[in-house]
Write an enzyme that holds these catalytic residues in place. Sequence first.
Site, PDB file in Angstrom:
ATOM      1  N   GLU A   1       1.305  -0.942   0.271  1.00  0.00           N
ATOM      2  CA  GLU A   1      -0.310   0.175   0.047  1.00  0.00           C
ATOM      3  C   GLU A   1       0.935   1.892  -0.321  1.00  0.00           C
ATOM      4  OE1 GLU A   1      -3.011  -0.085  -0.394  1.00  0.00           O
ATOM      5  OE2 GLU A   1      -3.402  -2.291   0.437  1.00  0.00           O
TER       6      GLU A   1
ATOM      7  N   CYS B   1      -2.103   9.285   3.113  1.00  0.00           N
ATOM      8  CA  CYS B   1      -2.067   8.535   1.517  1.00  0.00           C
ATOM      9  C   CYS B   1      -2.841   8.693   0.692  1.00  0.00           C
ATOM     10  CB  CYS B   1      -1.544   7.262   1.556  1.00  0.00           C
ATOM     11  SG  CYS B   1      -3.126   6.264   2.206  1.00  0.00           S
TER      12      CYS B   1
END
Length: 524
Positions: free
Chosen positions: A261, A295
């Site tokens: 990720e 993010c």
Amino acid sequence: MTVTPLEITRPASVTDTFLRQLVDRVPGSAGATWPLTEVYTGEVLVELPQSTPADIEAAFATARAAQRQWAATPVKERLAVFRRAHTLFVDNARTVTDLIQAESGKNRRMAIEETCDPPMVMSHYLKRAAKLLAPVRRGGPVPLLSNSTEIRQPKGVVGIIAPWNFPFATGISDAVPALMAGNAVVLKPDNKTALSPLLGVRMLEEAGLPAGLFQVVCGEGPDVGPTLIDNADYVMFTGSTATGRVIGERAGRNLIGCCLELGGKNPMVVLEDANLAEAVQGAVFGAFGNTGQICMHIERLYLPESRYDEFRDAFVAAAEALDVRAAYDFGPEMGSLVSVDHLRRVQSHVEDAVAKGATVLCGGKPRPDLGPAFFEPTILEDVTKDMLCGVTETFGPVVALHRYRTVDEAVALANDTDYGLNASVWGGDLGAARAVAARIESGNVNINDILATAYASKGTPSGGVKNSGVGSRHGDQGLLKYTDVQNMAVLKKQVMGPRPGEDYAKHVDRVLSGLKMMRKTRIR
Ligand code: NAD
């Protein structure tokens, strides 16, 4: 930059004894430690043990031994641990928040939000895990005489490497489905933010997780990473794209699976018919929430020519009005960056942009008067792709405004990036907004929201495309990735070869007509 220590009252829960108890479980046989600091003041909170390769191997050996018994424990009993843990996590959310704030410097509103993530993940998989892990009987090649069963086996010991921006969520939430599936976990949090995940592990053990099953090792990534990956049966990594490549390469060489990720350079597209007040409010969170260290946050904002000035003025006014400061209460709307090192990166992106012709509409400067790593909410115009912040992730409270003339142009600009983690589309006509969202190359797309709707939808897999990652968390995949499938096949009578004495050509005729029959039959 001069660093002025601040007068700030640390929460009562953050005592030396409590912190020392937390880090006590981290192995560090060589005696090396890392000074874990309070971000707001730069003061050392606790000396964090640093694990040697031998410590990491020992952690895996302990985890592996505990895993065998855990895997043999009925799923129902395993899940009962998380039912109890859910209550403990919610009841202790304020203490976790204290630790998250002290180690990361984020504002309290974001820190308490972060504490909600593991309970949400637990809730989801408590409802779903038993079904996902149950054996599934399927048909075999010979109807009625054969069958095959899909059996989910735990991978073994899962290595989790977590970043500092959401240390509690990434450290604990990704471990929950791994543990439910019968695995052990060895977690490596970031040195800067090891405290909140350590408290998470302690709460899981208080809820009944067997001792030894969840290990925590600490150290700088390049020191700990290789031994951790070489001993793991699967790696769950959250962090930068650059590190993700290193992890993925090593996992590939070891022939183990991994989920990566990674970073983003996420676009927000405002359509002509968007509710501007809501879009501005969304953009404030998208650009400055968690001090721009999410993010999935927004670094590129695309506005229709016709509404550009109106949006820009309202957005700049809202950014300038933000309450930015260090406090352990719910007042501040934005907190600190995580470290002075990270501040330098953010500052260098802004300076590079300005040197190459970008315009600063607001912010643009560090604020040492607020704390060592504070940076102003910053809005830029005239950012181009020859600037660092035009192409790479800044990961700070810095956003660039761009104009577009047609929706096709907006989509093309949104997709003009190597990343594909998250996107946000704002529009009044939901059908039109959906059509635009579908054209954006991104693992997550939120309509009339920035990121929370997608991230909190725990039933749907969430991950990145392009350079933003491989695999996903949440949804069925978020648990099944931590399992191997055993295909257990049963043939009740040996009928697949030629019958005794049967001419082989005849056998072939029979097989071929059998194939035709199998397509037509309803028996599976
Ligand atoms: P990073 O890649 O520097 O570090 C992440 C973790 O990896 C840390 O624990 C670090 O110690 C470790 N690490 C570093 N080098 C390593 C190595 N060679 N081997 C093994 N481990 C190593 O990232 P960061 O700066 O800590 O985190 C910010 C980044 O994380 C941003 O790019 C952000 O977008 C990304 N992120 C992504 C998600 C997501 O879900 N996609 C979520 C949060 C953060």
